[in-house]
Every structure is written in C-alpha cells, then in structure tokens.
Design a protein around this motif. Structure first.
Motif, PDB file in Angstrom:
ATOM      1  N   HIS A  90       0.816  -1.231   0.000  1.00 30.02           N
ATOM      2  CA  HIS A  90       0.000   0.000   0.000  1.00 30.02           C
ATOM      3  C   HIS A  90       0.843   1.272   0.000  1.00 30.02           C
ATOM      4  CE1 HIS A  90      -3.430  -2.581   0.587  1.00 30.02           C
ATOM      5  NE2 HIS A  90      -2.913  -3.062   1.695  1.00 30.02           N
ATOM      6  N   ALA A  91       2.003   1.242  -0.613  1.00 34.00           N
ATOM      7  CA  ALA A  91       2.853   2.427  -0.670  1.00 34.00           C
ATOM      8  C   ALA A  91       2.236   3.497  -1.560  1.00 34.00           C
ATOM      9  CB  ALA A  91       4.228   2.039  -1.196  1.00 34.00           C
ATOM     10  N   GLY A  92       2.275   4.750  -1.088  1.00 31.47           N
ATOM     11  CA  GLY A  92       1.696   5.847  -1.839  1.00 31.47           C
ATOM     12  C   GLY A  92       2.561   6.273  -3.011  1.00 31.47           C
ATOM     13  N   ALA A  93       1.943   7.009  -3.954  1.00 27.02           N
ATOM     14  CA  ALA A  93       2.673   7.609  -5.063  1.00 27.02           C
ATOM     15  C   ALA A  93       3.296   8.927  -4.606  1.00 27.02           C
ATOM     16  CB  ALA A  93       1.725   7.851  -6.235  1.00 27.02           C
ATOM     17  N   PRO A  94       4.276   9.446  -5.347  1.00 30.15           N
ATOM     18  CA  PRO A  94       4.937  10.688  -4.935  1.00 30.15           C
ATOM     19  C   PRO A  94       4.021  11.905  -4.922  1.00 30.15           C
ATOM     20  CG  PRO A  94       6.264   9.519  -6.567  1.00 30.15           C
ATOM     21  CD  PRO A  94       4.926   8.840  -6.526  1.00 30.15           C
ATOM     22  N   SER A  95       3.035  11.964  -5.823  1.00 32.79           N
ATOM     23  CA  SER A  95       2.258  13.187  -6.016  1.00 32.79           C
ATOM     24  C   SER A  95       0.759  12.920  -5.999  1.00 32.79           C
ATOM     25  CB  SER A  95       2.647  13.851  -7.347  1.00 32.79           C
ATOM     26  OG  SER A  95       4.030  14.119  -7.395  1.00 32.79           O
ATOM     27  N   VAL A  96      -0.008  14.016  -5.871  1.00 31.45           N
ATOM     28  CA  VAL A  96      -1.465  13.959  -5.856  1.00 31.45           C
ATOM     29  C   VAL A  96      -1.975  14.873  -6.967  1.00 31.45           C
ATOM     30  CG1 VAL A  96      -3.554  14.334  -4.490  1.00 31.45           C
ATOM     31  CG2 VAL A  96      -1.448  13.549  -3.370  1.00 31.45           C
ATOM     32  N   LEU A  97      -2.843  14.362  -7.817  1.00 33.97           N
ATOM     33  CA  LEU A  97      -3.365  15.122  -8.947  1.00 33.97           C
ATOM     34  C   LEU A  97      -4.587  15.926  -8.520  1.00 33.97           C
ATOM     35  CD1 LEU A  97      -3.333  15.675 -12.060  1.00 33.97           C
ATOM     36  CD2 LEU A  97      -4.930  13.758 -12.273  1.00 33.97           C
ATOM     37  N   SER A  98      -4.557  17.220  -8.755  1.00 31.54           N
ATOM     38  CA  SER A  98      -5.713  18.068  -8.476  1.00 31.54           C
ATOM     39  C   SER A  98      -6.672  18.022  -9.663  1.00 31.54           C
ATOM     40  CB  SER A  98      -5.261  19.513  -8.230  1.00 31.54           C
ATOM     41  OG  SER A  98      -6.373  20.337  -7.951  1.00 31.54           O
ATOM     42  N   VAL A  99      -7.945  17.749  -9.380  1.00 32.19           N
ATOM     43  CA  VAL A  99      -8.942  17.612 -10.440  1.00 32.19           C
ATOM     44  C   VAL A  99     -10.269  18.168  -9.941  1.00 32.19           C
ATOM     45  CG1 VAL A  99      -9.408  15.237  -9.710  1.00 32.19           C
ATOM     46  CG2 VAL A  99     -10.113  15.983 -11.979  1.00 32.19           C
ATOM     47  N   ALA A 100     -10.952  18.925 -10.777  1.00 29.77           N
ATOM     48  CA  ALA A 100     -12.228  19.527 -10.402  1.00 29.77           C
ATOM     49  C   ALA A 100     -13.349  18.507 -10.520  1.00 29.77           C
ATOM     50  CB  ALA A 100     -12.529  20.735 -11.285  1.00 29.77           C
ATOM     51  N   ALA A 101     -14.231  18.479  -9.553  1.00 26.01           N
ATOM     52  CA  ALA A 101     -15.417  17.636  -9.637  1.00 26.01           C
ATOM     53  C   ALA A 101     -16.201  17.993 -10.896  1.00 26.01           C
ATOM     54  CB  ALA A 101     -16.285  17.824  -8.403  1.00 26.01           C
ATOM     55  N   GLY A 102     -16.667  16.969 -11.603  1.00 27.61           N
ATOM     56  CA  GLY A 102     -17.388  17.172 -12.854  1.00 27.61           C
ATOM     57  C   GLY A 102     -16.514  17.107 -14.083  1.00 27.61           C
ATOM     58  N   SER A 103     -15.195  17.144 -13.896  1.00 28.24           N
ATOM     59  CA  SER A 103     -14.286  17.076 -15.040  1.00 28.24           C
ATOM     60  C   SER A 103     -13.881  15.635 -15.313  1.00 28.24           C
ATOM     61  CB  SER A 103     -13.048  17.939 -14.788  1.00 28.24           C
ATOM     62  OG  SER A 103     -12.290  17.429 -13.706  1.00 28.24           O
ATOM     63  N   SER A 104     -13.210  15.446 -16.434  1.00 35.81           N
ATOM     64  CA  SER A 104     -12.806  14.113 -16.859  1.00 35.81           C
ATOM     65  C   SER A 104     -11.294  14.025 -16.898  1.00 35.81           C
ATOM     66  CB  SER A 104     -13.381  13.810 -18.246  1.00 35.81           C
ATOM     67  OG  SER A 104     -12.979  12.532 -18.697  1.00 35.81           O
ATOM     68  N   ILE A 105     -10.762  12.876 -16.500  1.00 36.94           N
ATOM     69  CA  ILE A 105      -9.335  12.614 -16.642  1.00 36.94           C
ATOM     70  C   ILE A 105      -9.160  11.319 -17.428  1.00 36.94           C
ATOM     71  CG2 ILE A 105      -8.796  13.801 -14.485  1.00 36.94           C
ATOM     72  CD1 ILE A 105      -8.342  11.103 -13.190  1.00 36.94           C
ATOM     73  N   ASN A 106      -7.974  11.133 -17.967  1.00 37.83           N
ATOM     74  CA  ASN A 106      -7.673   9.920 -18.718  1.00 37.83           C
ATOM     75  C   ASN A 106      -6.757   9.018 -17.902  1.00 37.83           C
ATOM     76  OD1 ASN A 106      -9.060  10.221 -21.235  1.00 37.83           O
ATOM     77  ND2 ASN A 106      -7.611  11.848 -21.759  1.00 37.83           N
ATOM     78  N   TYR A 107      -7.209   7.807 -17.684  1.00 40.54           N
ATOM     79  CA  TYR A 107      -6.397   6.787 -17.031  1.00 40.54           C
ATOM     80  C   TYR A 107      -5.784   5.943 -18.145  1.00 40.54           C
ATOM     81  CZ  TYR A 107      -5.411   4.654 -12.454  1.00 40.54           C
ATOM     82  OH  TYR A 107      -4.824   4.244 -11.283  1.00 40.54           O
ATOM     83  N   GLN A 108      -4.473   5.675 -18.059  1.00 43.15           N
ATOM     84  CA  GLN A 108      -3.790   5.084 -19.205  1.00 43.15           C
ATOM     85  C   GLN A 108      -3.047   3.797 -18.849  1.00 43.15           C
ATOM     86  OE1 GLN A 108      -2.245   9.061 -19.479  1.00 43.15           O
ATOM     87  NE2 GLN A 108      -2.501   9.044 -21.688  1.00 43.15           N
ATOM     88  N   SER A 109      -3.096   2.855 -19.774  1.00 41.88           N
ATOM     89  CA  SER A 109      -2.350   1.606 -19.652  1.00 41.88           C
ATOM     90  C   SER A 109      -1.039   1.727 -20.411  1.00 41.88           C
ATOM     91  CB  SER A 109      -3.179   0.434 -20.185  1.00 41.88           C
ATOM     92  OG  SER A 109      -3.588   0.666 -21.513  1.00 41.88           O
ATOM     93  N   ASN A 110      -0.094   0.844 -20.090  1.00 40.58           N
ATOM     94  CA  ASN A 110       1.217   0.910 -20.737  1.00 40.58           C
ATOM     95  C   ASN A 110       1.209   0.320 -22.134  1.00 40.58           C
ATOM     96  OD1 ASN A 110       0.909  -1.733 -19.815  1.00 40.58           O
ATOM     97  ND2 ASN A 110       3.072  -1.990 -19.333  1.00 40.58           N
ATOM     98  N   GLN A 111       0.168  -0.411 -22.480  1.00 40.58           N
ATOM     99  CA  GLN A 111      -0.038  -0.898 -23.839  1.00 40.58           C
ATOM    100  C   GLN A 111      -1.522  -1.209 -23.998  1.00 40.58           C
ATOM    101  OE1 GLN A 111       2.280  -4.438 -24.502  1.00 40.58           O
ATOM    102  NE2 GLN A 111       1.839  -5.260 -22.485  1.00 40.58           N
ATOM    103  N   GLY A 112      -1.927  -1.521 -25.201  1.00 41.99           N
ATOM    104  CA  GLY A 112      -3.344  -1.720 -25.449  1.00 41.99           C
ATOM    105  C   GLY A 112      -3.945  -2.845 -24.616  1.00 41.99           C
ATOM    106  N   VAL A 113      -5.169  -2.649 -24.194  1.00 40.72           N
ATOM    107  CA  VAL A 113      -5.924  -3.660 -23.449  1.00 40.72           C
ATOM    108  C   VAL A 113      -6.498  -4.635 -24.476  1.00 40.72           C
ATOM    109  CG1 VAL A 113      -8.012  -4.040 -22.081  1.00 40.72           C
ATOM    110  CG2 VAL A 113      -6.422  -2.209 -21.464  1.00 40.72           C
ATOM    111  N   PHE A 114      -5.875  -5.797 -24.593  1.00 43.40           N
ATOM    112  CA  PHE A 114      -6.230  -6.706 -25.676  1.00 43.40           C
ATOM    113  C   PHE A 114      -7.053  -7.912 -25.226  1.00 43.40           C
ATOM    114  CE2 PHE A 114      -2.495  -4.544 -27.573  1.00 43.40           C
ATOM    115  CZ  PHE A 114      -3.132  -4.020 -28.675  1.00 43.40           C
ATOM    116  N   HIS A 115      -7.357  -8.014 -23.948  1.00 43.46           N
ATOM    117  CA  HIS A 115      -8.228  -9.093 -23.494  1.00 43.46           C
ATOM    118  C   HIS A 115      -9.676  -8.599 -23.451  1.00 43.46           C
ATOM    119  CE1 HIS A 115      -4.978 -11.736 -22.707  1.00 43.46           C
ATOM    120  NE2 HIS A 115      -4.515 -11.099 -21.645  1.00 43.46           N
ATOM    121  N   PRO A 116     -10.652  -9.444 -23.782  1.00 45.69           N
ATOM    122  CA  PRO A 116     -12.053  -9.038 -23.718  1.00 45.69           C
ATOM    123  C   PRO A 116     -12.522  -8.928 -22.271  1.00 45.69           C
ATOM    124  CG  PRO A 116     -11.887 -11.367 -24.260  1.00 45.69           C
ATOM    125  CD  PRO A 116     -10.483 -10.836 -24.269  1.00 45.69           C
ATOM    126  N   GLY A 117     -13.286  -7.884 -21.997  1.00 48.71           N
ATOM    127  CA  GLY A 117     -13.828  -7.699 -20.659  1.00 48.71           C
ATOM    128  C   GLY A 117     -14.019  -6.225 -20.346  1.00 48.71           C
TER     129      GLY A 117
END
Length: 228
Positions: free
Chosen positions: A61-88
């Motif tokens: 459960h080690a934390g990340a170095p930083s915290v991203l500030s984001v406004a409620a109601g806005s959208s962010i992009n969560y990204q994988s290191n390569q394409g998600v190629f399994h169905p689901g």
C-alpha cells in the motif's frame, strides 16, 4: 537447442505483451500520481480476489509521490502501458480519505469504495467491449462529490479464461486525487463496498464463459454505479 530457447523466449514475450498495467493519468510520468502496482515490471494480473492486491494491486500500500488536483465534474484519462487486448469490462471506483489523513499513507481499508463507471458489452455473434485495443480511458469525477482527497481505482476485468473459478484476470491500480469544487455528497449505503470483499469468485460477471453458448446478457460485478 538454440532454436528451442528462441521459441520459448518468443512465447514468453508474447504472453507478457498480452498483459498490461495502468501506470499513469493524463500523460503524466508513470507512477507519479498512480501508486506503483506490484505488476509494474511483470504486467501480471490479480488472480486472488480475496487478497489485498485486489484493492490497488499492492501488498504494501505504498503511496505515489504526487497527488493530482482535479475539479469535480471534469474528466481525466487513465492510461495503460499498452493496449488492453483481453475481452472484458473497464470499471472505475473511488474512495474518499478521511479529512486530515494524508492520502499517500491511506490504505483504503473497509467499506469506503463506490463505483463511478462500468462498461457494458455489445451483444451479437460474440461479446465485444469498446475498451478492447485501447490504452486511454476517460473517467468523469461526479460533480456532486464532496471535495477532498480520493483514491481512484482503475480495473480491467479480463474474461477470456473465466469459465472456471479463478480464471478471471484483474488488472488494477490506484491514482491519488485531490478533488476540488463539487458539492456535499458522500456516497453511502448500498454504493459502498470493500476490497477485498466486493467480489466473489462465482459472481456471474466474474465466472462466465463468453465464448459458448454466447451470452445474451452480462451483469457487472460489484455495486451499482453511483450517480449524482
């Protein structure tokens, strides 16, 4: 002998390339806002849904170095290191840290998680998911959420081998957010689940043969999606 080694290495490379991890948001550096998952080198998956790794794919459960500030109601992009190629389906959960608690040290224990998105398949000659082949996944932060520090949990549930208990593959990580603006809503009751605890190995959305007979419906595991 050399040919055999080459074949084995090629097979191992193909297997790893079919797997993935979720290391970043909004094109930031890997593991800067996202807690470094235990699969950061292997691209492996969580198999045991009753273990602590199902929460953020971490044993420590080690934390990340930083915290991203984001406004409620806005959208962010969560990204994988390569394409998600399994169905689901892709799914996203959030959990609010108590006021005054450092999000970098908070473990997200207990019934504090609520779902903000899950993906439904298309039906036809086979089940199809729009996430397939993609490496960037937008998620909207509910506009009514109370401001504060949150964990945002990305989950891709791969179902290609899910016809038997334990065959489903979970690809998971957690980003650290500081949500600003918003309202006064804190999801409660039926929306809240814990990790581990939210899923069972024989849930119909987890143990399923997606190949034959071709399903005509699909029930996502976990709670209903929270909406304002």
């Amino acid at each position: 002998m050399l040919a055999t080694v080459a074949v084995l290495l090629a097979a191992a490379t193909a297997q790893v390339s079919g797997h993935y991890t979720f290391p970043k948001v909004n094109n930031a550096a890997d593991w800067s806002y996202v807690r470094r998952a235990d699969n950061w080198q292997s691209n492996g998956f969580v198999e045991n849904i009753n273990g602590n790794q199902i929460r953020c794919f971490q044993n420590n459960h080690a934390g990340a170095p930083s915290v991203l500030s984001v406004a409620a109601g806005s959208s962010i992009n969560y990204q994988s290191n390569q394409g998600v190629f399994h169905p689901g389906p892709m799914a996203f959960y959030m959990a609010r840290a108590p006021d005054g608690v450092d999000i970098k040290n908070w473990k997200g224990e207990g019934a504090v998680w609520f779902k903000v998105y899950h993906e439904q398949p298309g039906f036809g000659q086979q089940l199809t998911w729009s996430s397939n082949g993609k490496s960037s996944f937008p998620v909207t932060i509910p506009r009514c959420l109370k401001a504060g520090n949150y964990l945002l949990r990305a989950e891709h549930l791969a179902l290609h081998s899910a016809s038997q208990p334990g065959g489903a593959q979970f690809y998971v990580s957690c980003a650290q957010l500081a949500v600003t603006g918003g309202g006064n809503t804190e999801p409660s009751g039926q929306y809240l689940v814990s990790f581990p605890g939210a899923y069972r190995a024989n849930d119909p959305g987890i143990q399923i043969n997606i190949n034959w007979p071709i399903p005509t419906s699909y029930k996502n595991p976990g709670p209903a999606v929270f909406s304002c």
